[in-house]
Design a protein around this motif. Structure first.
Motif, PDB file in Angstrom:
ATOM      1  N   THR A   1       0.837  -1.196   0.000  1.00  0.00           N
ATOM      2  CA  THR A   1       0.000   0.000   0.000  1.00  0.00           C
ATOM      3  C   THR A   1       0.873   1.246   0.000  1.00  0.00           C
ATOM      4  O   THR A   1       1.872   1.308   0.694  1.00  0.00           O
ATOM      5  N   ASN A   2       0.468   2.246  -0.764  1.00  0.00           N
ATOM      6  CA  ASN A   2       1.233   3.486  -0.871  1.00  0.00           C
ATOM      7  C   ASN A   2       0.672   4.562   0.038  1.00  0.00           C
ATOM      8  O   ASN A   2      -0.508   4.553   0.382  1.00  0.00           O
ATOM      9  N   CYS A   3       1.528   5.514   0.378  1.00  0.00           N
ATOM     10  CA  CYS A   3       1.123   6.710   1.110  1.00  0.00           C
ATOM     11  C   CYS A   3       0.133   7.469   0.241  1.00  0.00           C
ATOM     12  O   CYS A   3       0.337   7.605  -0.968  1.00  0.00           O
ATOM     13  N   GLU A   4      -0.924   7.954   0.857  1.00  0.00           N
ATOM     14  CA  GLU A   4      -1.951   8.654   0.098  1.00  0.00           C
ATOM     15  C   GLU A   4      -1.584  10.106  -0.209  1.00  0.00           C
ATOM     16  O   GLU A   4      -2.323  10.797  -0.895  1.00  0.00           O
ATOM     17  N   PHE A   5      -0.421  10.553   0.275  1.00  0.00           N
ATOM     18  CA  PHE A   5       0.033  11.913   0.011  1.00  0.00           C
ATOM     19  C   PHE A   5       1.166  11.959  -1.008  1.00  0.00           C
ATOM     20  O   PHE A   5       1.288  12.920  -1.754  1.00  0.00           O
ATOM     21  N   CYS A   6       2.028  10.922  -1.033  1.00  0.00           N
ATOM     22  CA  CYS A   6       3.203  11.000  -1.902  1.00  0.00           C
ATOM     23  C   CYS A   6       3.492   9.716  -2.670  1.00  0.00           C
ATOM     24  O   CYS A   6       4.404   9.666  -3.466  1.00  0.00           O
ATOM     25  N   ARG A   7       2.792   8.669  -2.413  1.00  0.00           N
ATOM     26  CA  ARG A   7       2.953   7.372  -3.085  1.00  0.00           C
ATOM     27  C   ARG A   7       4.199   6.585  -2.664  1.00  0.00           C
ATOM     28  O   ARG A   7       4.538   5.598  -3.293  1.00  0.00           O
ATOM     29  N   ASN A   8       4.880   6.998  -1.595  1.00  0.00           N
ATOM     30  CA  ASN A   8       5.898   6.138  -1.005  1.00  0.00           C
ATOM     31  C   ASN A   8       5.184   4.993  -0.290  1.00  0.00           C
ATOM     32  O   ASN A   8       3.974   5.039  -0.091  1.00  0.00           O
ATOM     33  N   THR A   9       5.919   3.992   0.137  1.00  0.00           N
ATOM     34  CA  THR A   9       5.317   2.871   0.848  1.00  0.00           C
ATOM     35  C   THR A   9       4.730   3.354   2.175  1.00  0.00           C
ATOM     36  O   THR A   9       5.380   4.049   2.945  1.00  0.00           O
ATOM     37  N   ALA A  10       3.471   2.985   2.427  1.00  0.00           N
ATOM     38  CA  ALA A  10       2.809   3.364   3.672  1.00  0.00           C
ATOM     39  C   ALA A  10       3.416   2.608   4.847  1.00  0.00           C
ATOM     40  O   ALA A  10       3.742   1.417   4.734  1.00  0.00           O
ATOM     41  N   VAL A  11       3.573   3.290   5.955  1.00  0.00           N
ATOM     42  CA  VAL A  11       4.119   2.702   7.175  1.00  0.00           C
ATOM     43  C   VAL A  11       3.053   2.691   8.263  1.00  0.00           C
ATOM     44  O   VAL A  11       3.056   1.822   9.135  1.00  0.00           O
ATOM     45  N   TYR A  12       2.111   3.646   8.213  1.00  0.00           N
ATOM     46  CA  TYR A  12       1.068   3.781   9.230  1.00  0.00           C
ATOM     47  C   TYR A  12      -0.305   3.849   8.572  1.00  0.00           C
ATOM     48  O   TYR A  12      -0.434   4.269   7.429  1.00  0.00           O
ATOM     49  N   VAL A  13      -1.304   3.467   9.351  1.00  0.00           N
ATOM     50  CA  VAL A  13      -2.691   3.740   8.996  1.00  0.00           C
ATOM     51  C   VAL A  13      -3.269   4.560  10.149  1.00  0.00           C
ATOM     52  O   VAL A  13      -3.097   4.213  11.318  1.00  0.00           O
TER      53      VAL A  13
END
Length: 73
Positions: free
Chosen positions: A57-69
């Motif tokens: 899943t990607n970060c919804e702000f920058c498309r890096n890999t998400a670490v948190y929800v």
């Protein structure tokens, strides 16, 4: 236009309208996601760390890999 309108977040809906929201984010944008939940729902956000090894899943702000929800429930 507000930042919340620019970001597509994962939400579920009930008969009463928007009830739950989850924002997937990277380390850099976790503060922004927390602020968005507090501003929109006026409640304490729930922060969970994701298992990055098994997630794409990607970060919804920058498309890096998400670490948190970050969510409101």
């Amino acid at each position: 236009m507000q930042i919340g309108q620019l970001v597509k977040t994962k939400s579920t809906f009930s008969d009463e309208g928007l009830s739950r929201k989850m924002i997937y984010c990277c380390e850099e944008h976790v503060d922004l996601a927390l602020d968005m939940i507090v501003d929109e729902f006026e409640t304490f956000p729930i922060l969970s760390k994701l298992d990055v090894d098994n997630l794409s899943t990607n970060c919804e702000f920058c498309r890096n890999t998400a670490v948190y929800v970050v969510g409101n429930e």
